[in-house]
Design an enzyme around this catalytic site. Structure first.
Site, PDB file in Angstrom:
ATOM      1  N   CYS A   1      -0.891   0.718   7.448  1.00 23.75           N
ATOM      2  CA  CYS A   1      -1.312   0.973   6.065  1.00 23.75           C
ATOM      3  C   CYS A   1      -2.774   1.420   6.008  1.00 23.75           C
ATOM      4  CB  CYS A   1      -1.107  -0.282   5.217  1.00 23.75           C
ATOM      5  SG  CYS A   1       0.640  -0.654   4.902  1.00 23.75           S
TER       6      CYS A   1
ATOM      7  N   GLU B   1       0.826  -1.206   0.000  1.00 21.36           N
ATOM      8  CA  GLU B   1       0.000   0.000   0.000  1.00 21.36           C
ATOM      9  C   GLU B   1       0.861   1.259   0.000  1.00 21.36           C
ATOM     10  OE1 GLU B   1      -2.214  -3.008   2.696  1.00 21.36           O
ATOM     11  OE2 GLU B   1      -0.152  -2.576   2.041  1.00 21.36           O
TER      12      GLU B   1
ATOM     13  N   ASP C   1      25.506 -34.835  -3.991  1.00 25.43           N
ATOM     14  CA  ASP C   1      25.451 -33.907  -5.123  1.00 25.43           C
ATOM     15  C   ASP C   1      26.277 -32.639  -4.949  1.00 25.43           C
ATOM     16  OD1 ASP C   1      23.677 -35.724  -6.150  1.00 25.43           O
ATOM     17  OD2 ASP C   1      21.886 -34.541  -5.688  1.00 25.43           O
TER      18      ASP C   1
ATOM     19  N   ALA D   1      17.172 -41.627  -9.334  1.00 24.16           N
ATOM     20  CA  ALA D   1      18.565 -41.917  -9.678  1.00 24.16           C
ATOM     21  C   ALA D   1      18.670 -43.391 -10.056  1.00 24.16           C
ATOM     22  CB  ALA D   1      19.503 -41.607  -8.507  1.00 24.16           C
TER      23      ALA D   1
ATOM     24  N   THR E   1      21.532 -36.003   0.191  1.00 28.63           N
ATOM     25  CA  THR E   1      21.585 -35.263  -1.068  1.00 28.63           C
ATOM     26  C   THR E   1      22.754 -34.289  -1.075  1.00 28.63           C
ATOM     27  OG1 THR E   1      19.195 -35.441  -1.380  1.00 28.63           O
ATOM     28  CG2 THR E   1      20.305 -33.655  -2.539  1.00 28.63           C
TER      29      THR E   1
ATOM     30  N   GLU F   1      13.720 -30.352  -1.866  1.00 32.02           N
ATOM     31  CA  GLU F   1      14.217 -30.998  -3.078  1.00 32.02           C
ATOM     32  C   GLU F   1      14.891 -32.337  -2.802  1.00 32.02           C
ATOM     33  OE1 GLU F   1      16.419 -28.590  -5.751  1.00 32.02           O
ATOM     34  OE2 GLU F   1      14.914 -27.007  -5.847  1.00 32.02           O
TER      35      GLU F   1
ATOM     36  N   ARG G   1      19.467 -20.119 -10.829  1.00 28.97           N
ATOM     37  CA  ARG G   1      20.338 -19.899 -11.979  1.00 28.97           C
ATOM     38  C   ARG G   1      19.537 -19.916 -13.276  1.00 28.97           C
ATOM     39  NH1 ARG G   1      22.663 -23.979  -9.112  1.00 28.97           N
ATOM     40  NH2 ARG G   1      22.389 -25.543 -10.747  1.00 28.97           N
TER      41      ARG G   1
END
Length: 382
Positions: free
Chosen positions: A87, A55, A203, A165, A199, A299, A210
């Site tokens: 506000c 606002e 990884d 996987a 993970t 993830e 990105r």
């Protein structure tokens, strides 16, 4: 409310969507100021870190043209003084003639007071315009206020047979570039990206945004590792001072890695254990909510996904499916859940589906109940 009201509220909701992932612990709000002759004289959305509010931005944009305009706001205007003035009072002082609100704000500091303030000042105020859409957009904020935890979205990228996987652990890349780009967009609209230690070890992920021109968007990286079995030499350790890194562990974690990670710039979060000795998923999400997170994208890996699902801590699932099969020896997308009967399995409703390049995308959503999830399951210690 009229069809025109709904149309302008859609514009406000679109503005609010631009702020998702960048306003926590505040909600992502959009505001449009429309003159009596139907011209937009001001617009705004919540800015980085949650202020200034939508606002305020819209009123600054409109200047004197705000007088006599209708304000379309996706969430009830605040009525309390924090780091910024209320506000609701700002709208009154600007001379707006009418306010249309999508949903009320359940925050105890507001909770109807903003609407009451406007009406008491003689400003006609209506609520419920595209309320379903407004609640879906700010489900993370509503979840944190009413259930004490953020909205958790589980993102999966799987083969036709639900594998993430091969038997040897190869997973890059099951899905194609367009699906991966959509995954980064999910990250950009989230306060945090969460993975399990397995993970992180396998990884060495970056957990950043990105390829979208949004390199300035940096969600919090959250790693669930009961014993803090992570190498400081990995990417997460090397960048802990540049982008927030939160490590969730239990009380049994060795003091040495605790001190080392703290010195490296990570925030350590001790999470209570479930009866089986592993991290309690409900306690984990509550700890994230207590620190202000409203939207968490999980993830992986499969064990963390299974633990969160089993504990009723997942609100949405976005699954990218590729047209290949890896067989039963492949790594499953979801680990053990110990579901004894079909009627006890967590169920989700399909809300969207489509193709992304050669892959399929499905979006599933749980009915929201305001509950914080059931206890009794645990997250893998990893």
């Amino acid at each position: 409310m009229t069809d025109a009201d709904a149309g302008w509220m859609r514009v406000a909701l679109g503005l609010a969507g631009r702020a998702l992932g960048r306003t926590w612990p505040n909600p992502a709000v959009g505001c449009v100021l429309v003159s009596p002759d139907g011209r937009v004289v001001g617009r705004g959305f919540t800015q980085l870190g949650g202020r200034p509010h939508a606002e305020t931005v819209a009123l600054d944009h409109a200047g004197p043209l705000a007088r006599g305009a209708t304000a379309y706001v996706t969430l009830e205007p605040c009525a309390h003084t924090g780091r910024t003035p209320p506000c609701a009072n700002a709208l009154i002082a600007a001379g707006v003639a009418r306010v249309v609100v999508s949903i009320e704000d359940p925050d105890p500091r507001v909770n109807g007071l903003g609407i009451a303030t406007l009406r008491a000042a003689g400003v006609p105020t209506v609520t419920g315009c595209l309320a379903v859409e407004g609640a879906v957009l700010n489900r993370g904020f509503l979840n944190r206020i009413m259930a004490g935890r953020p909205m958790v979205t589980l993102k999966l990228a799987t083969s036709l047979d639900g594998r993430i996987a091969t038997e040897s652990g190869e997973s890059r890349w099951i899905t194609g570039p367009r699906a991966r780009a959509e995954g980064h967009l999910l990250r950009a609209r989230s306060d945090a990206v969460m993975v399990g230690a397995g993970t992180a070890l396998a990884d060495d992920p970056r957990l950043d945004v990105r390829g979208l021109g949004l390199d300035h968007v940096r969600p919090v990286r959250v790693v669930v590792s009961g014993r803090l079995r992570l190498p400081l030499t990995g990417y997460l350790g090397r960048t802990a001072r540049e982008t927030p890194l939160w490590l969730c562990h239990h009380s049994g974690a060795d003091p040495a890695p605790r001190a080392a990670w703290s010195d490296a710039g990570a925030e350590l979060i001790e999470v209570p254990r479930a009866p089986d000795g592993l991290l309690d998923p409900a306690a984990l999400t509550r700890a994230l909510g207590e620190r202000g997170l409203t939207r968490v994208l999980c993830e992986g890996g499969g064990r963390l996904a299974g633990a969160l699902l089993a504990a009723d801590q997942v609100d949405e699932v976005v699954c990218f499916g590729a047209g290949l099969a890896l067989g039963a020896e492949g790594v499953p997308a979801v680990g053990p859940m110990h579901v004894p009967a079909l009627d006890l399995a967590p169920r989700f409703r399909l809300v969207a589906s489509g193709s992304v390049g050669p892959d399929a995308r499905t979006h599933w959503r749980r009915a929201w109940s305001g509950r914080s999830g059931r206890a009794g399951s645990s997250t893998p210690e990893s």
